[in-house]
Design a protein around this motif. Structure first.
Motif, PDB file in Angstrom:
ATOM      1  N   PRO A   1       0.828  -1.207   0.000  1.00  0.00           N
ATOM      2  CA  PRO A   1       0.000   0.000   0.000  1.00  0.00           C
ATOM      3  C   PRO A   1       0.866   1.263   0.000  1.00  0.00           C
ATOM      4  CG  PRO A   1      -0.016  -1.026   2.167  1.00  0.00           C
ATOM      5  CD  PRO A   1       0.716  -1.959   1.268  1.00  0.00           C
ATOM      6  N   ASN A   2       0.260   2.403  -0.244  1.00  0.00           N
ATOM      7  CA  ASN A   2       0.995   3.670  -0.194  1.00  0.00           C
ATOM      8  C   ASN A   2       1.608   3.858   1.186  1.00  0.00           C
ATOM      9  OD1 ASN A   2       0.302   4.317  -2.818  1.00  0.00           O
ATOM     10  ND2 ASN A   2      -1.545   5.413  -2.217  1.00  0.00           N
ATOM     11  N   GLY A   3       2.854   4.314   1.217  1.00  0.00           N
ATOM     12  CA  GLY A   3       3.537   4.536   2.491  1.00  0.00           C
ATOM     13  C   GLY A   3       4.087   3.275   3.121  1.00  0.00           C
ATOM     14  N   ALA A   4       4.128   2.173   2.347  1.00  0.00           N
ATOM     15  CA  ALA A   4       4.566   0.890   2.909  1.00  0.00           C
ATOM     16  C   ALA A   4       6.081   0.759   2.995  1.00  0.00           C
ATOM     17  CB  ALA A   4       4.009  -0.261   2.068  1.00  0.00           C
ATOM     18  N   GLY A   5       6.799   1.575   2.218  1.00  0.00           N
ATOM     19  CA  GLY A   5       8.260   1.476   2.197  1.00  0.00           C
ATOM     20  C   GLY A   5       8.808   1.031   0.854  1.00  0.00           C
ATOM     21  N   LYS A   6       7.933   0.837  -0.141  1.00  0.00           N
ATOM     22  CA  LYS A   6       8.378   0.400  -1.476  1.00  0.00           C
ATOM     23  C   LYS A   6       9.357   1.387  -2.103  1.00  0.00           C
ATOM     24  CE  LYS A   6       4.559   0.350  -3.787  1.00  0.00           C
ATOM     25  NZ  LYS A   6       3.668   0.980  -2.798  1.00  0.00           N
ATOM     26  N   THR A   7       8.927   2.648  -2.166  1.00  0.00           N
ATOM     27  CA  THR A   7       9.737   3.655  -2.849  1.00  0.00           C
ATOM     28  C   THR A   7      11.073   3.861  -2.152  1.00  0.00           C
ATOM     29  OG1 THR A   7       7.753   4.761  -3.655  1.00  0.00           O
ATOM     30  CG2 THR A   7       9.775   6.029  -3.682  1.00  0.00           C
ATOM     31  N   SER A   8      11.069   3.893  -0.830  1.00  0.00           N
ATOM     32  CA  SER A   8      12.334   4.046  -0.092  1.00  0.00           C
ATOM     33  C   SER A   8      13.267   2.870  -0.374  1.00  0.00           C
ATOM     34  CB  SER A   8      12.069   4.152   1.411  1.00  0.00           C
ATOM     35  OG  SER A   8      11.412   5.369   1.713  1.00  0.00           O
ATOM     36  N   THR A   9      12.709   1.658  -0.419  1.00  0.00           N
ATOM     37  CA  THR A   9      13.519   0.466  -0.710  1.00  0.00           C
ATOM     38  C   THR A   9      14.122   0.559  -2.101  1.00  0.00           C
ATOM     39  OG1 THR A   9      12.132  -0.900   0.732  1.00  0.00           O
ATOM     40  CG2 THR A   9      13.476  -2.052  -0.886  1.00  0.00           C
ATOM     41  N   ILE A  10      13.299   0.906  -3.078  1.00  0.00           N
ATOM     42  CA  ILE A  10      13.769   1.011  -4.464  1.00  0.00           C
ATOM     43  C   ILE A  10      14.837   2.092  -4.591  1.00  0.00           C
ATOM     44  CG2 ILE A  10      13.031   1.821  -6.749  1.00  0.00           C
ATOM     45  CD1 ILE A  10      10.454   0.203  -6.348  1.00  0.00           C
ATOM     46  N   ARG A  11      14.630   3.214  -3.933  1.00  0.00           N
ATOM     47  CA  ARG A  11      15.598   4.313  -4.038  1.00  0.00           C
ATOM     48  C   ARG A  11      16.924   3.971  -3.364  1.00  0.00           C
ATOM     49  NH1 ARG A  11      11.485   9.506  -3.339  1.00  0.00           N
ATOM     50  NH2 ARG A  11      10.729   9.457  -5.486  1.00  0.00           N
ATOM     51  N   MET A  12      16.876   3.180  -2.308  1.00  0.00           N
ATOM     52  CA  MET A  12      18.131   2.738  -1.685  1.00  0.00           C
ATOM     53  C   MET A  12      18.889   1.810  -2.622  1.00  0.00           C
ATOM     54  SD  MET A  12      17.447   2.251   2.405  1.00  0.00           S
ATOM     55  CE  MET A  12      15.839   1.437   2.342  1.00  0.00           C
ATOM     56  N   ILE A  13      18.182   0.862  -3.222  1.00  0.00           N
ATOM     57  CA  ILE A  13      18.816  -0.072  -4.159  1.00  0.00           C
ATOM     58  C   ILE A  13      19.376   0.671  -5.358  1.00  0.00           C
ATOM     59  CG2 ILE A  13      18.393  -2.031  -5.722  1.00  0.00           C
ATOM     60  CD1 ILE A  13      16.200  -2.914  -3.652  1.00  0.00           C
ATOM     61  N   SER A  14      18.687   1.755  -5.758  1.00  0.00           N
ATOM     62  CA  SER A  14      19.116   2.568  -6.911  1.00  0.00           C
ATOM     63  C   SER A  14      20.236   3.538  -6.558  1.00  0.00           C
ATOM     64  CB  SER A  14      17.929   3.362  -7.456  1.00  0.00           C
ATOM     65  OG  SER A  14      16.853   2.527  -7.765  1.00  0.00           O
ATOM     66  N   THR A  15      20.658   3.566  -5.300  1.00  0.00           N
ATOM     67  CA  THR A  15      21.704   4.465  -4.759  1.00  0.00           C
ATOM     68  C   THR A  15      21.264   5.927  -4.719  1.00  0.00           C
ATOM     69  OG1 THR A  15      22.962   5.021  -6.781  1.00  0.00           O
ATOM     70  CG2 THR A  15      23.501   2.916  -5.701  1.00  0.00           C
ATOM     71  N   LEU A  16      19.963   6.169  -4.805  1.00  0.00           N
ATOM     72  CA  LEU A  16      19.450   7.542  -4.705  1.00  0.00           C
ATOM     73  C   LEU A  16      19.220   7.949  -3.255  1.00  0.00           C
ATOM     74  CD1 LEU A  16      16.827   7.441  -7.599  1.00  0.00           C
ATOM     75  CD2 LEU A  16      19.100   8.474  -7.654  1.00  0.00           C
TER      76      LEU A  16
END
Length: 246
Positions: free
Chosen positions: A38-53
């Motif tokens: 769901p929104n706010g679950a941590g998906k985007t933060s996880t992806i951005r960490m893996i992407s080195t952003l």
């Protein structure tokens, strides 16, 4: 199995919010892994960490043998990241855009031409590549962007909402392109999408994240059997509700 991505207890703490809490999973060569929640679950933060952003608070991820913490520049050479809100230069023709983007990755003319020819084949836009991107439909732009993202043969392609805003036919084409690249090129994918039908069709395995915790991973059939569900939407609903109860 040869792993292209190994995520090891990845954690992100914002000032007062623990957005991602010790998330771990792997993606094999040629595998399509979907991270949903769901929104706010941590998906985007996880992806951005893996992407080195985004820099992790703790944990690590290994991409193609390189640590996102110790060797972020090497990781960037191994991945491509196509965010949901990605756009293209509307005053350029499709072909000029592909040549411009290829030039960011190589100064060797032969390699550049190889990347462009590959992108032309993948997007299959034909003569429309001679037209300005401003005249393209949303579906055409998305095909062009996906072709640009994978023309360098990255080890891992990270796609956030790859078919967002597309009509049914264009969405089907994009999904087929992703499956074909995984099957024929051995490219690995990390997808994020709210479209459960899409996830069920495209992915080899699924991870469901909620409240910063990766609750469960498995292929679609395994998860449907485990949760006695008719489809992935029902699995998703039950996993999220279970977490909220606890």
């Amino acid at each position: 199995m040869e792993y292209v991505l190994e995520v090891k207890e990845l954690t992100k703490q914002y000032t007062k919010v623990l957005a991602v809490d010790k998330v771990s999973f792997t993606i094999g060569k040629g595998e399509i892994f979907a991270l949903i929640g769901p929104n706010g679950a941590g998906k985007t933060s996880t992806i951005r960490m893996i992407s080195t952003l985004l820099t992790p608070t703790a944990g690590d991820a290994i991409v193609g043998g390189h640590s996102i913490i110790k060797e972020p520049e090497k990781v960037r050479e191994s991945i491509t990241y196509l965010p949901d809100e990605a756009g293209a230069y509307k005053n350029m023709t499709g072909l000029k855009y592909l040549r411009f983007m290829a030039g960011l990755f190589t100064s060797d003319l032969d390699t550049l031409n190889e990347y462009v020819e590959r992108a032309k084949k993948i997007c299959a836009l034909g003569d429309r590549l001679e037209d300005k991107i401003g005249s393209y439909s949303r579906g055409m732009i998305r095909k062009l962007l996906l072709a640009r993202a994978v023309m360098t043969k990255p080890k891992l392609a990270i796609l956030d909402e790859p078919t967002s805003g597309l009509d049914v036919l264009n969405a089907i084409e994009i999904r087929k392109m992703i499956k074909q690249l995984a099957a024929e090129e051995g490219m690995s994918f990390l997808l994020s999408s709210h479209n459960m039908l899409e996830i069920e069709f495209v992915s080899d395995r699924v991870g469901i994240i909620t409240g910063g915790h990766l609750m469960v991973t498995g292929n679609g059939n395994e998860l449907k059997e485990r949760y006695n569900a008719a489809n992935l939407e029902e699995v998703f609903e039950r996993v999220v509700n279970e977490h909220e109860i606890h």
